[in-house]
Design a protein around this motif. Structure first.
Motif, PDB file in Angstrom:
ATOM      1  N   UNK A 250       0.795  -1.241   0.000  1.00  0.00           N
ATOM      2  CA  UNK A 250       0.000   0.000   0.000  1.00  0.00           C
ATOM      3  C   UNK A 250       0.823   1.285   0.000  1.00  0.00           C
ATOM      4  N   UNK A 251       2.160   1.177   0.228  1.00  0.00           N
ATOM      5  CA  UNK A 251       2.952   2.397   0.366  1.00  0.00           C
ATOM      6  C   UNK A 251       3.720   2.771  -0.891  1.00  0.00           C
ATOM      7  N   UNK A 252       3.575   2.014  -1.962  1.00  0.00           N
ATOM      8  CA  UNK A 252       4.206   2.354  -3.226  1.00  0.00           C
ATOM      9  C   UNK A 252       5.694   2.093  -3.298  1.00  0.00           C
ATOM     10  N   UNK A 253       6.266   1.335  -2.360  1.00  0.00           N
ATOM     11  CA  UNK A 253       7.708   1.129  -2.298  1.00  0.00           C
ATOM     12  C   UNK A 253       8.046  -0.350  -2.394  1.00  0.00           C
ATOM     13  N   UNK A 254       8.908  -0.704  -3.339  1.00  0.00           N
ATOM     14  CA  UNK A 254       9.532  -2.028  -3.376  1.00  0.00           C
ATOM     15  C   UNK A 254      10.829  -1.942  -2.597  1.00  0.00           C
ATOM     16  N   UNK A 255      10.966  -2.772  -1.574  1.00  0.00           N
ATOM     17  CA  UNK A 255      12.224  -2.734  -0.818  1.00  0.00           C
ATOM     18  C   UNK A 255      13.399  -3.088  -1.721  1.00  0.00           C
ATOM     19  N   UNK A 256      13.201  -4.057  -2.641  1.00  0.00           N
ATOM     20  CA  UNK A 256      14.182  -4.359  -3.686  1.00  0.00           C
ATOM     21  C   UNK A 256      13.603  -3.867  -5.006  1.00  0.00           C
ATOM     22  N   UNK A 257      14.071  -2.746  -5.484  1.00  0.00           N
ATOM     23  CA  UNK A 257      13.574  -2.193  -6.742  1.00  0.00           C
ATOM     24  C   UNK A 257      14.016  -3.091  -7.896  1.00  0.00           C
ATOM     25  N   UNK A 258      13.090  -3.759  -8.593  1.00  0.00           N
ATOM     26  CA  UNK A 258      13.492  -4.681  -9.666  1.00  0.00           C
ATOM     27  C   UNK A 258      14.279  -4.006 -10.775  1.00  0.00           C
ATOM     28  N   UNK A 259      14.012  -2.723 -11.021  1.00  0.00           N
ATOM     29  CA  UNK A 259      14.701  -2.016 -12.102  1.00  0.00           C
ATOM     30  C   UNK A 259      16.169  -1.750 -11.773  1.00  0.00           C
ATOM     31  N   UNK A 260      16.509  -1.747 -10.504  1.00  0.00           N
ATOM     32  CA  UNK A 260      17.900  -1.532 -10.099  1.00  0.00           C
ATOM     33  C   UNK A 260      18.623  -2.856  -9.867  1.00  0.00           C
ATOM     34  N   UNK A 261      17.977  -3.780  -9.163  1.00  0.00           N
ATOM     35  CA  UNK A 261      18.642  -5.027  -8.805  1.00  0.00           C
ATOM     36  C   UNK A 261      18.836  -5.951  -9.997  1.00  0.00           C
ATOM     37  N   UNK A 262      18.162  -5.672 -11.104  1.00  0.00           N
ATOM     38  CA  UNK A 262      18.381  -6.479 -12.297  1.00  0.00           C
ATOM     39  C   UNK A 262      19.824  -6.426 -12.767  1.00  0.00           C
ATOM     40  N   UNK A 263      20.557  -5.362 -12.402  1.00  0.00           N
ATOM     41  CA  UNK A 263      21.942  -5.245 -12.862  1.00  0.00           C
ATOM     42  C   UNK A 263      22.791  -6.417 -12.376  1.00  0.00           C
ATOM     43  N   UNK A 264      22.676  -6.763 -11.095  1.00  0.00           N
ATOM     44  CA  UNK A 264      23.465  -7.881 -10.576  1.00  0.00           C
ATOM     45  C   UNK A 264      23.054  -9.195 -11.231  1.00  0.00           C
ATOM     46  N   UNK A 265      21.778  -9.369 -11.478  1.00  0.00           N
ATOM     47  CA  UNK A 265      21.284 -10.582 -12.117  1.00  0.00           C
ATOM     48  C   UNK A 265      21.838 -10.700 -13.534  1.00  0.00           C
ATOM     49  N   UNK A 266      21.752  -9.614 -14.297  1.00  0.00           N
ATOM     50  CA  UNK A 266      22.261  -9.616 -15.667  1.00  0.00           C
ATOM     51  C   UNK A 266      23.785  -9.751 -15.666  1.00  0.00           C
ATOM     52  N   UNK A 267      24.446  -9.106 -14.727  1.00  0.00           N
ATOM     53  CA  UNK A 267      25.902  -9.196 -14.648  1.00  0.00           C
ATOM     54  C   UNK A 267      26.349 -10.638 -14.422  1.00  0.00           C
ATOM     55  N   UNK A 268      25.637 -11.365 -13.548  1.00  0.00           N
ATOM     56  CA  UNK A 268      25.971 -12.763 -13.331  1.00  0.00           C
ATOM     57  C   UNK A 268      25.814 -13.586 -14.590  1.00  0.00           C
ATOM     58  N   UNK A 269      24.721 -13.380 -15.310  1.00  0.00           N
ATOM     59  CA  UNK A 269      24.509 -14.119 -16.562  1.00  0.00           C
ATOM     60  C   UNK A 269      25.544 -13.720 -17.608  1.00  0.00           C
ATOM     61  N   UNK A 270      25.878 -12.441 -17.673  1.00  0.00           N
ATOM     62  CA  UNK A 270      26.878 -11.972 -18.639  1.00  0.00           C
ATOM     63  C   UNK A 270      28.244 -12.582 -18.372  1.00  0.00           C
ATOM     64  N   UNK A 271      28.584 -12.764 -17.114  1.00  0.00           N
ATOM     65  CA  UNK A 271      29.878 -13.360 -16.774  1.00  0.00           C
ATOM     66  C   UNK A 271      30.004 -14.774 -17.327  1.00  0.00           C
ATOM     67  N   UNK A 272      28.893 -15.481 -17.450  1.00  0.00           N
ATOM     68  CA  UNK A 272      28.926 -16.835 -17.997  1.00  0.00           C
ATOM     69  C   UNK A 272      29.097 -16.799 -19.510  1.00  0.00           C
ATOM     70  N   UNK A 273      28.382 -15.905 -20.181  1.00  0.00           N
ATOM     71  CA  UNK A 273      28.381 -15.903 -21.643  1.00  0.00           C
ATOM     72  C   UNK A 273      29.542 -15.126 -22.254  1.00  0.00           C
ATOM     73  N   UNK A 274      30.034 -14.105 -21.570  1.00  0.00           N
ATOM     74  CA  UNK A 274      31.034 -13.229 -22.180  1.00  0.00           C
ATOM     75  C   UNK A 274      32.184 -12.876 -21.242  1.00  0.00           C
ATOM     76  N   UNK A 275      31.973 -12.984 -19.941  1.00  0.00           N
ATOM     77  CA  UNK A 275      32.971 -12.496 -19.001  1.00  0.00           C
ATOM     78  C   UNK A 275      34.311 -13.169 -19.083  1.00  0.00           C
ATOM     79  N   UNK A 276      34.384 -14.369 -19.686  1.00  0.00           N
ATOM     80  CA  UNK A 276      35.651 -15.082 -19.779  1.00  0.00           C
ATOM     81  C   UNK A 276      36.713 -14.257 -20.496  1.00  0.00           C
ATOM     82  N   UNK A 277      36.315 -13.431 -21.438  1.00  0.00           N
ATOM     83  CA  UNK A 277      37.285 -12.607 -22.170  1.00  0.00           C
ATOM     84  C   UNK A 277      37.946 -11.570 -21.276  1.00  0.00           C
ATOM     85  N   UNK A 278      37.206 -11.105 -20.284  1.00  0.00           N
ATOM     86  CA  UNK A 278      37.704 -10.026 -19.439  1.00  0.00           C
ATOM     87  C   UNK A 278      38.244 -10.536 -18.108  1.00  0.00           C
TER      88      UNK A 278
END
Length: 425
Positions: A250-278
């Motif tokens: 009812x207060x309009x607040x996500x304690x974990x904002x999905x639009x921000x926390x998606x970065x860590x999720x995508x970063x983890x997946x990216x490390x598997x597919x591409x991170x080996x180069x870096x």
């Protein structure tokens, strides 16, 4: 802090806690992490999809074949320890919380969960793509999302029932269940569309959303991984510039904002597919030095917030500014602190670390293997411990007993789930 397509290996026995090159001796590379997602018999309830039971053929645009002789148990151990720390943190005014990460830096176990979930999803769904095609990926993401969604609704009901049996009162307010008890119909309807969440259940709706959207993310990662990461970084930046969020109730607040926390999720997946180069860049000693310096800096700042003798070491203006580093939008200070911790783990904990065979670490591994079920159990145990501290006793011995008893119950439940080798529905 977890997360089924048809297979014999649970998703969230992820492979994340780091690796190193053969010359530096600091663990496995990301490519070896992918290969180490070895199949174990038995099926367990997890926040991530299960890893495929057979290695995929080396096709273009797919993930590498998994050839590791056994699983990298560091991943399960890290996840299990994180579950213990989350439980301790969820018990208010608990002496056990001083064993957790949040008192010694800017980040905590939530960052670990999100990153490792991205790693695991990329491994599991990438191999499913090689074996069953995109229809298989979509079917698995939908089923995995439903599992987590059902667990979230059941946990919401369980929290409300526990608070009701305890008489409501102060616990109802602190657990955000009073509105559910007073207006059950409307409130549960909002919970069904992920807009309402009792305290400490916020992470589950995130995983529901991320699994639902993982198929298109994987498609982009397999074709243009750097574009996918750049888009994720751009969205993260826009959240901090414009304050974007997702509607809640009812207060309009996500304690974990999905639009921000998606970065860590995508970063983890990216490390598997591409991170080996870096990866070679992250294994440089200069990077390790920078990580250590940042960890020391964050340690001093974090301790200055709670230990008065250290307040003099940090200018009040700086301490106040850094204290405002928010968790909801994954403040950059928290993100950097997690990355520094990951680099340290890579250097300090080799894959063949003998500590993994100790009874304590074996218990952590069991919890990590059954992380969704154990996470839900931990939320209920934390709520029960809070009620006990309020209604029975809040003395130091009681806090210690409740903390130890909760962790032991989590280990016992995880061991039982592992021994049955059946994934609860």
């Amino acid at each position: 802090m977890q997360w089924c397509p048809d297979s014999d290996a649970p998703v969230d026995r992820d492979e994340h806690c780091g690796s190193a090159t053969s010359k530096t001796g600091i663990g496995l590379t990301l490519a070896e992490i992918e290969r180490s997602a070895k199949v174990l018999s038995g099926r367990h309830l997890q926040l991530e999809p299960e890893l495929p039971a057979t290695p995929a053929q080396p096709l273009a645009g797919t993930l590498p074949e998994q050839k590791g002789p056994r699983r990298d148990l560091r991943i399960d151990a890290c996840r299990g320890i994180a579950l213990w720390l989350i439980f301790l943190n969820h018990v208010p005014n608990n002496i056990g919380s001083w064993l957790t990460l949040r008192n010694y830096g800017f980040s905590d176990s939530a960052e670990v969960f999100m990153f490792v979930s991205g790693v695991t999803c990329a491994l599991a769904y990438g191999q499913a793509r090689s074996r069953d095609g995109w229809n298989g990926v979509i079917n698995r993401t939908l089923r995995r999302s439903w599992d987590i969604y059902a667990a979230f609704l059941l946990l919401t009901l369980a929290c409300a029932i526990m608070v009701y049996l305890a008489g409501g009162g102060r616990v109802a307010d602190e657990s955000n269940t009073r509105i559910l008890l007073e207006h059950p119909g409307a409130t549960f309807a909002h919970a069904a569309i992920l807009q309402y969440r009792p305290v400490n259940t916020d992470v589950l709706p995130l995983f529901v959303i991320y699994h639902l959207l993982f198929a298109p993310l994987l498609w982009l990662l397999l074709r243009m991984p750097n574009l996918a990461l750049s888009a994720s970084l751009s969205l993260y930046a826009l959240v901090h510039v414009f304050g974007w969020t997702v509607p809640a109730w009812p207060n309009g607040v996500w304690f974990f904002n999905p639009l921000a926390w998606q970065l860590l999720f995508v970063l983890g997946a990216w490390c598997v597919t591409e991170g080996n180069r870096y990866w070679p860049w992250l294994t440089l000693r200069a990077v390790l030095v920078l990580a250590v310096l940042y960890l020391v800096f964050s340690l001093i700042i974090a301790l200055s917030w709670s230990v008065k003798p250290l307040e003099a070491l940090v200018p009040p203006t700086l301490a106040k500014l850094l204290y405002q580093a928010g968790k909801s939008n994954l403040d950059p200070l928290r993100l950097l602190h997690f990355l520094a911790l990951a680099i340290m783990a890579i250097w300090l904990v080799p894959r063949n670390w003998r500590g993994l065979t100790t009874p304590v670490m074996r218990g952590a591994i069991r919890c990590g293997e059954n992380s969704l079920a154990i996470y839900c159990l931990g939320v209920l145990l934390a709520l029960a411990s809070h009620i006990a501290l309020l209604d029975i006793s809040d003395t130091l011995p009681t806090q210690i007993v409740l903390s130890l008893a909760g962790i032991l119950m989590m280990i016992a439940a995880a061991t039982l789930l592992s021994s049955t080798r059946v994934k609860p529905r």
